[in-house]
Design an enzyme around this catalytic site. Structure first.
Site, mmCIF file in Angstrom:
data_model
loop_
_atom_site.group_PDB
_atom_site.id
_atom_site.type_symbol
_atom_site.label_atom_id
_atom_site.label_comp_id
_atom_site.label_asym_id
_atom_site.label_seq_id
_atom_site.Cartn_x
_atom_site.Cartn_y
_atom_site.Cartn_z
ATOM 1 N N GLU A 1 3.630 3.250 -6.648
ATOM 2 C CA GLU A 1 4.064 2.882 -7.994
ATOM 3 C C GLU A 1 3.225 3.557 -9.059
ATOM 4 O O GLU A 1 3.679 3.893 -10.123
ATOM 5 C CB GLU A 1 3.892 1.360 -8.192
ATOM 6 C CG GLU A 1 4.849 0.528 -7.416
ATOM 7 C CD GLU A 1 6.099 0.248 -8.222
ATOM 8 O OE1 GLU A 1 6.130 0.626 -9.394
ATOM 9 O OE2 GLU A 1 7.022 -0.331 -7.643
ATOM 10 N N ASP B 1 3.241 38.750 -29.892
ATOM 11 C CA ASP B 1 3.353 39.716 -30.977
ATOM 12 C C ASP B 1 1.993 40.364 -31.166
ATOM 13 O O ASP B 1 1.023 40.008 -30.506
ATOM 14 C CB ASP B 1 3.879 39.074 -32.261
ATOM 15 C CG ASP B 1 2.994 37.951 -32.751
ATOM 16 O OD1 ASP B 1 2.028 37.613 -32.052
ATOM 17 O OD2 ASP B 1 3.269 37.419 -33.833
ATOM 18 N N ASN C 1 -6.108 -1.093 -1.928
ATOM 19 C CA ASN C 1 -5.071 -0.360 -2.635
ATOM 20 C C ASN C 1 -4.993 -0.662 -4.107
ATOM 21 O O ASN C 1 -4.742 0.217 -4.920
ATOM 22 C CB ASN C 1 -3.712 -0.623 -2.006
ATOM 23 C CG ASN C 1 -3.616 0.116 -0.712
ATOM 24 O OD1 ASN C 1 -3.435 1.308 -0.708
ATOM 25 N ND2 ASN C 1 -3.824 -0.589 0.376
ATOM 26 N N ASP D 1 6.525 33.466 -35.474
ATOM 27 C CA ASP D 1 5.996 32.695 -36.604
ATOM 28 C C ASP D 1 6.971 32.529 -37.756
ATOM 29 O O ASP D 1 6.799 31.683 -38.609
ATOM 30 C CB ASP D 1 4.678 33.320 -37.100
ATOM 31 C CG ASP D 1 4.804 34.816 -37.313
ATOM 32 O OD1 ASP D 1 5.938 35.291 -37.493
ATOM 33 O OD2 ASP D 1 3.770 35.503 -37.297
ATOM 34 N N ASP E 1 12.446 33.066 -36.162
ATOM 35 C CA ASP E 1 11.976 33.030 -34.787
ATOM 36 C C ASP E 1 12.301 31.713 -34.089
ATOM 37 O O ASP E 1 12.154 31.597 -32.873
ATOM 38 C CB ASP E 1 10.454 33.254 -34.727
ATOM 39 C CG ASP E 1 10.097 34.701 -34.987
ATOM 40 O OD1 ASP E 1 10.905 35.569 -34.617
ATOM 41 O OD2 ASP E 1 9.023 34.969 -35.542
ATOM 42 N N ALA F 1 0.822 -1.203 0.000
ATOM 43 C CA ALA F 1 0.000 0.000 0.000
ATOM 44 C C ALA F 1 0.854 1.251 0.000
ATOM 45 O O ALA F 1 0.485 2.277 -0.538
ATOM 46 C CB ALA F 1 -0.901 -0.003 1.227
#
Ligand code: ADP
Ligand code: MG
Length: 906
Positions: free
Chosen positions: A292, A334, A733, A639, A643, A288
């Protein structure tokens, strides 16, 4: 090709293009036929490099059995068999498989989800098949395909160039050389090294300028890139920082919890409890305790979040960006197209003889030229005519209208110039008949101008358009009614003032200029004759203002980084609410030109500035750096081809789905399908929600585990029998816990996430106060569990013939189980509503609660299962205890939350 079936043309760079085309049996006009493509696809395979760490179903399944948890369970089942407890042994083995199956399903789902997301962000290529230009997935290219490329495109395979215009490429990805290489279709020497094969385009490189058409000569791992990258492509898929943090958390937690589990076991044995029972209990508690499942549930939550972002038009390239978004505190955007509509209409010309305005809205092609209030004829105004002509000639857009249907391509600003020309009866095609284009110097965001060269009886006319400062700087003359005159410095000042005034009205302004040269190789940007300014209207997008407000409320700063003029930037910035006065400090791009020598004051000014104008792609890079040094997490839009470096450097690089080049799309972390700023806001919101969700289920799982550990620990201290049996612990669990945790992980979150500042990126998944809460939740539920054990034993007796009373154990087991179910409601934010909050509106939570309640009833009453879990009917009295005691912890927490909320308002 038919002669030598399995090898491509040797050294295609040393052969004439006709010969290469012939070997591939393809004509550049028609391309390949569909049947031919199919057969070649079979022969050559898909055009893709080896996939990075292939996660097949089989590996996923195998991985489920490689965990520490499985080892624990296997040991437990082995011990059961050794002690002769066959039923336990078999049941634990079953739990082991159930756990593996749940893990397998979850992980497969995450992998599949990621795969289809990746499909959405893939970049298509243009090629010619059966005579038509089509957009296809690059992996379906085959040798012999004709590919059509333009500036900003990625080269999708190795190509022999057959047609090109002003072509330049960046081959740094392949050769390490970052200076662009000019290319054309002329063949080169057979022994030319890769870098000198100027008639070839290689996969992985991109076009920085011009256009090209080429025939595919090799694909996939046969390409030059494929040859060098095959060996390195095997790298493991990277974990996101969050997944790493969760792993770390697990690693830190596990030894502590294992220690506690061990102590509980030893204490029980010393007290004389059954040896086998205590070993199994210890192992069950250890199982428990091992979180994981955390990383995989986190992956699932992240992937789910990416889908939600895609629904909102933000395509995210990687899981870690989703996470980074949540802590972004600066967004550099922009202006044109992101904050504004990018639907431009020319409405004014300022020329030496005076101002001419232009009527007609949007893309209407009817409109009048007005001087004051009176209509004028363009033919009578030489300067206006010349200006319009330059605007139409120096242009890469196209406008066509057939049967009322508009066919428009290109930059909206250029389209608006074409439309202005049409209003004056000047179509681009007609103009080009008289003045054919011989050369183009493409728009360069560094110089902010563009030029075209046109043949006119023996000489060339150069048409230039660009940013007014730049064009004026390159002009020596000005065209007036009387003809060409010298342009004085004072006059230049006057023009700049006019430019400023137009900008203050929020108009985008371009300058137009021209000159005549005898040699088309002459430089464009010198000795120009200035024609005038042209102003276009580009209204802000409506939805941007509230989106910016939302960002600001969420503690983020939005900064405008525009290539446009300061005045226009200010006006738009003011109108979308970036600042509440037009009187703001605008920093010009050239102030960033020498970043090394900035003083601390200058840096501080830059850090605080809300708007940057006349910025070059290079400047963006430095701006990001300055903000990052200041400790910010920066998102930046871009764009163009240039850039890409800034997009990579930014913590979150954002590009535009419509306007962005392929190169920018590849470099970016997020692609906005609608080019719209408000989509960034939505993505940030989702980023924050996802992180909160992950935090919620981590807290949920850990506090649940804590409660059962404490319950057993406390029981052993006060000398009670075990309130929970080993298999019951495993059941909770491995089976019951998972569903509410998933539900929390995929919740839609609340609007309120945008009311608080961004998360500190250094903050751990769980802060001190979270740990305190986990402890408190754990204690509450543990006490409730022991309380119901006590009440049950008053009613039914603690022992029956020396054995623990299973009826009482069932009561405490069910109390713990239901208390942990109701515990999901504790995961709401303190400032959320009591009845209506992100948990109660999450339909998955209700689904999980329903399913888990059924499972718990089955655990108690389903014949086979109840034998395994050693549960018995607890009757009405028992159930009353379970219901009341399981509700107490959640009630206390809810009251505490309300008190905290109330105190916050004081
Ligand atoms: P923005 O941030 O407004 O998108 P850009 O970087 O695209 O700015 O452009 C910067 C400036 O360069 C514009 O304001 C304009 O003056 C000029 N410009 C942009 N595109 C072109 C073009 N195609 N031809 C000439 N000039 C251009
Ligand atoms: Mg632009």
């Amino acid at each position: 090709m038919s002669q030598n079936d399995n090898s491509s043309v040797l050294s295609p760079w040393a052969k004439a293009k006709e010969e290469v085309l012939k070997s591939y049996e393809v004509s550049p006009e028609d391309g390949l036929s569909n049947e031919e493509v199919d057969s070649r696809l079979k022969r050559y395979g898909q055009n893709k490099l080896k996939e990075i760490s292939k996660k097949s179903k089989w590996t996923i399944l195998k991985n489920q059995f490689k965990s520490f948890l499985v080892i624990l369970l296997a040991v437990a089942s082995l011990i059961s068999f050794i002690f002769g407890k066959v039923l336990e042994g078999v049941s634990i083995t079953a739990v082991l498989f159930i756990n593996a199956i749940i893990g397998f399903i979850t992980e497969s789902k995450a992998v599949k989800s990621m795969k289809s997301l990746r499909e959405m962000t893939r970049i298509d290529t243009h090629e010619r098949r059966e005579g038509e230009i089509e957009e296809i997935v690059a992996k379906n290219l085959v040798p012999g395909d004709i590919v059509v490329l333009r500036s900003g495109d990625l080269v999708p395979a190795d190509l022999r160039i057959i047609e090109s215009s002003k072509l330049q490429t960046d081959e740094s990805a392949l050769t390490g050389e970052s200076i662009p290489v000019s290319k054309n279709s002329e063949k080169v020497k057979e022994d030319a090294p890769l870098a000198e094969r100027t008639d070839m385009l290689y996969k992985g490189t991109h076009l920085t300028r011009g256009t090209a058409e080429g025939v595919v000569v090799s694909t996939g791992s046969d390409t030059e890139l494929g040859k060098i990258s095959e060996s390195i492509e095997e790298a493991e898929e990277e974990k996101t920082p969050l997944e790493e943090k969760l792993d770390e958390l697990g690693q830190k937690l596990v030894p502590v919890l294992l220690g506690i589990a061990f102590v509980v076991g030893v204490a029980g044995i010393i007290r004389g409890l059954d040896l086998f029972l205590m070993i199994e209990t210890s192992i069950a508690l250890a199982v428990a305790a091992v979180p994981e499942g955390l990383p995989i549930v986190a992956t699932l939550a992240l992937a789910r979040g990416m889908w939600r972002m895609a629904d909102r038009n933000a395509l995210v390239n990687s899981l870690s960006s989703v996470e980074t978004l949540g802590s972004t505190n600066i967004i550099c955007s922009d202006k044109t197209g992101t904050l504004t509509e990018n639907r431009m209409t020319v409405n004014k010309f300022e020329m030496a003889p005076g101002e001419v305005s232009l009527t007609g809205k949007g893309l209407e092609t009817e409109g009048d030229f007005l001087e004051g209030d009176s209509e004028i004829d363009v033919a009578d105004d030489e300067v206006l005519k010349k200006s319009l002509e330059v605007g139409v000639l120096c242009n890469n857009a196209s406008y066509d209208e057939e049967d009322g249907e508009k066919d428009i391509m290109g930059d909206p600003m250029e389209v608006s110039l074409l439309i202005a020309g049409i209003k004056a009866g000047m179509g681009r095609d007609k103009l080009l008949e008289k003045k054919s284009e011989v050369r183009e110097v493409s728009f360069d965001p560094e110089v902010k101008m563009m030029a075209t060269y046109h043949q006119i009886n023996g000489a060339y006319q150069v048409a230039v358009k660009g940013a007014p400062e730049a064009v004026l700087d390159s002009s020596t003359d000005v065209l007036t009614e009387e003809g060409r005159e010298k342009l004085s410095e004072e006059e230049k000042e006057e023009w700049l003032k006019k430019n400023n005034q137009l900008g203050e009205d929020g108009l985008r302004v371009l300058a137009l200029a021209t000159k005549e040269v005898t040699d088309s190789d002459e430089k464009p940007y010198m000795d120009l004759t200035f024609l005038g300014l042209v102003a276009m209207n580009d209204p802000p997008r409506e939805e941007v203002k509230p989106a910016i407000k939302k960002c600001q409320d969420a503690g983020m700063r939005v900064i405008m980084v525009t290539g446009d003029h300061a005045a226009a930037g200010k006006n738009i910035g003011y109108r979308v609410g970036l600042f509440d006065t037009q009187d703001v400090d605008v920093i010009s791009g050239d102030e960033l030109d020498d970043p090394e020598n900035l003083s601390d004051e200058e840096k501080e000014r830059i850090v605080n500035a809300p708007i940057f104008a006349r910025v070059s792609p290079e400047n963006k890079l430095d701006l990001i750096e300055i903000h990052q040094e200041d400790g910010s997490i920066v998102a930046m839009t871009g764009d163009g081809v240039n850039d890409a470096p800034a997009l990579k450097k930014a913590d979150i690089g954002i590009t535009m789905g419509q306007r962005g080049t392929q190169v920018a799309k590849e470099a970016a972390d997020i692609v906005l399908r609608d080019d719209n700023f408000s989509t960034i806001t939505k993505a940030v919101e989702q980023g924050r929600i996802i992180f909160k969700n992950i935090r919620k289920f981590v807290i949920y799982l850990l506090s649940g585990n804590m409660s059962q550990l404490l319950a057993i620990f406390l029981a052993s201290i006060i000398g009670y029998p075990l309130p929970l049996l080993p298999l019951q612990i495993l059941f909770l669990n491995v089976v019951n816990d998972v569903f509410p945790a998933f539900a929390l992980g995929v919740g839609g979150g609340s609007e309120k996430v945008m009311d608080s500042p961004p998360r500190d990126p250094k903050e751990s998944v769980l802060t001190k106060s979270h740990w305190r809460n986990i402890g408190l939740y754990g204690v509450l539920i543990a006490i409730a569990t022991l309380g119901s054990f006590y009440l049950g034993s008053i009613e039914f007796g603690m022992y029956v013939n020396g054995d623990p009373n299973y009826r009482v154990v069932t009561i405490s087991f069910l109390t713990l189980a239901f208390a942990r179910l109701w515990h999901v409601f504790d995961m709401r934010d303190v400032d959320s509503g009591f009845f209506k909050n992100e948990i109660t509106t999450n339909k998955y939570v209700w689904g999980a609660l329903g399913l888990c309640s059924v499972l718990l009833l089955a655990a108690t009453y389903l014949p086979g299962l109840s034998v395994v879990l050693q549960t018995v009917d607890i009757g009405l009295k028992g159930w009353s205890i379970v219901v009341v005691m399981s509700i107490i912890p959640v009630t206390i927490v809810q009251i505490a939350k309300e008190i905290m909320k109330f105190r916050k308002t004081l």
